[in-house]
Design a protein around this motif. Sequence first.
Motif, PDB file in Angstrom:
ATOM      1  N   LEU A  94      -6.673  66.043  65.771  1.00  7.20           N
ATOM      2  CA  LEU A  94      -7.753  66.387  64.823  1.00  7.20           C
ATOM      3  C   LEU A  94      -7.353  65.817  63.562  1.00  7.20           C
ATOM      4  O   LEU A  94      -8.358  65.136  62.991  1.00  7.20           O
ATOM      5  N   ASP A  95      -6.132  65.730  63.276  1.00 13.49           N
ATOM      6  CA  ASP A  95      -5.712  65.041  61.851  1.00 13.49           C
ATOM      7  C   ASP A  95      -5.844  63.613  61.939  1.00 13.49           C
ATOM      8  O   ASP A  95      -6.482  62.917  61.274  1.00 13.49           O
ATOM      9  N   GLN A  96      -5.549  63.027  63.185  1.00 11.96           N
ATOM     10  CA  GLN A  96      -5.814  61.534  63.248  1.00 11.96           C
ATOM     11  C   GLN A  96      -7.351  61.147  63.356  1.00 11.96           C
ATOM     12  O   GLN A  96      -7.731  60.324  62.866  1.00 11.96           O
ATOM     13  N   LEU A  97      -7.941  62.214  63.981  1.00 10.85           N
ATOM     14  CA  LEU A  97      -9.391  61.755  63.925  1.00 10.85           C
ATOM     15  C   LEU A  97     -10.215  61.933  62.593  1.00 10.85           C
ATOM     16  O   LEU A  97     -11.002  61.303  62.154  1.00 10.85           O
ATOM     17  N   ALA A  98      -9.812  63.140  61.877  1.00  5.40           N
ATOM     18  CA  ALA A  98     -10.251  63.188  60.605  1.00  5.40           C
ATOM     19  C   ALA A  98     -10.138  62.101  59.657  1.00  5.40           C
ATOM     20  O   ALA A  98     -10.917  61.839  58.842  1.00  5.40           O
ATOM     21  N   ILE A  99      -8.670  61.561  59.599  1.00  8.19           N
ATOM     22  CA  ILE A  99      -8.558  60.768  58.705  1.00  8.19           C
ATOM     23  C   ILE A  99      -9.041  59.402  58.754  1.00  8.19           C
ATOM     24  O   ILE A  99      -9.375  58.708  57.689  1.00  8.19           O
ATOM     25  N   PHE A 100     -10.008  59.153  59.741  1.00  9.34           N
ATOM     26  CA  PHE A 100     -10.764  57.842  60.028  1.00  9.34           C
ATOM     27  C   PHE A 100     -11.979  58.022  59.025  1.00  9.34           C
ATOM     28  O   PHE A 100     -12.426  57.018  58.530  1.00  9.34           O
ATOM     29  N   TYR A 101     -12.483  59.540  58.646  1.00  8.90           N
ATOM     30  CA  TYR A 101     -13.325  59.725  57.659  1.00  8.90           C
ATOM     31  C   TYR A 101     -12.731  59.900  56.284  1.00  8.90           C
ATOM     32  O   TYR A 101     -13.654  60.660  55.520  1.00  8.90           O
TER      33      TYR A 101
END
Length: 292
Positions: A94-101
């Motif tokens: 989730l951290d990796q996915l969130a950092i995209f935004y």
Amino acid sequence: MSTAIDLTSLPTPQVISELSYDTIVARQLAAFQSEWETLRQTYPDLPAYDVSMLETDPAVIVNQSESYRELLLLARINEAARARLLAFAFGSDLDQLAIFYDVARMPGETDARLKTRVILAIQGRSTGGPKERYKSVVMNSDIRVESVEVYRVGRSPLINVAVYSTEPNGVASADLLSVVTTALTDENVQLANDEFVVASAVRTVVNLAFDIWLLPDADDGTVTRAVTALQDAWAVEQTLGRDLVREWWTSRLMISGVHKITATAPAADVIAPPSEAIAIGSITPNLRGRAF
């Protein structure tokens, strides 16, 4: 806090495979028998081979072993697919996915809160609105902000910001309100014509009273445990716009050993506006005796 998107309501994505060990075993067994019959056409001396009832047959053992390996492989593929979807991602995925935004996990932040901030970051991209932008700013300002509502009253130009906190009873402290105000009035955030009224969302404290009857064999600590059960339940349910309904809170008192509960105060349900939260104050039990 509502973000207009309920991730739990989304259907299971097609990229996620339905796994069934028995289905894989049956498919592979059918494939083996088909290949065997093809070989028999070329080599007529080969006997008919039906291994469906022979668990000790090497072909069956190999089939089961390879089918289980395939099941594990498909499960891992499913996990990798889920890791790229906001509804299913958790932890470092989730951290990796969130950092995209451009959203990074705050110290001590739960997965659920981080997902909320990701959604708000997407919804509030425009610097001139919508209100999700200000919600995002507030949620990003301090980990103590559990949820927030941004609204106007009628045609008033003032923007009301109701903060629901992780602090006791959800009441936002003066320090937290100051942090939120500072974040909203930053020159890179506040629009020229926007004025904020920042306040705690918890503005109503309700004192509860009730009559309680215990079962004959209930111990003396039953009343205390019932009160604790209610307090713990409200700690989970309490949020912006959550009404305190008599049937709900009396039902939470009906633990083992309790025969009957009759609410005596308040006289009716307590309704919470969407921008406010209710806190439970004192809880006064009146032990009326024991009965079946």
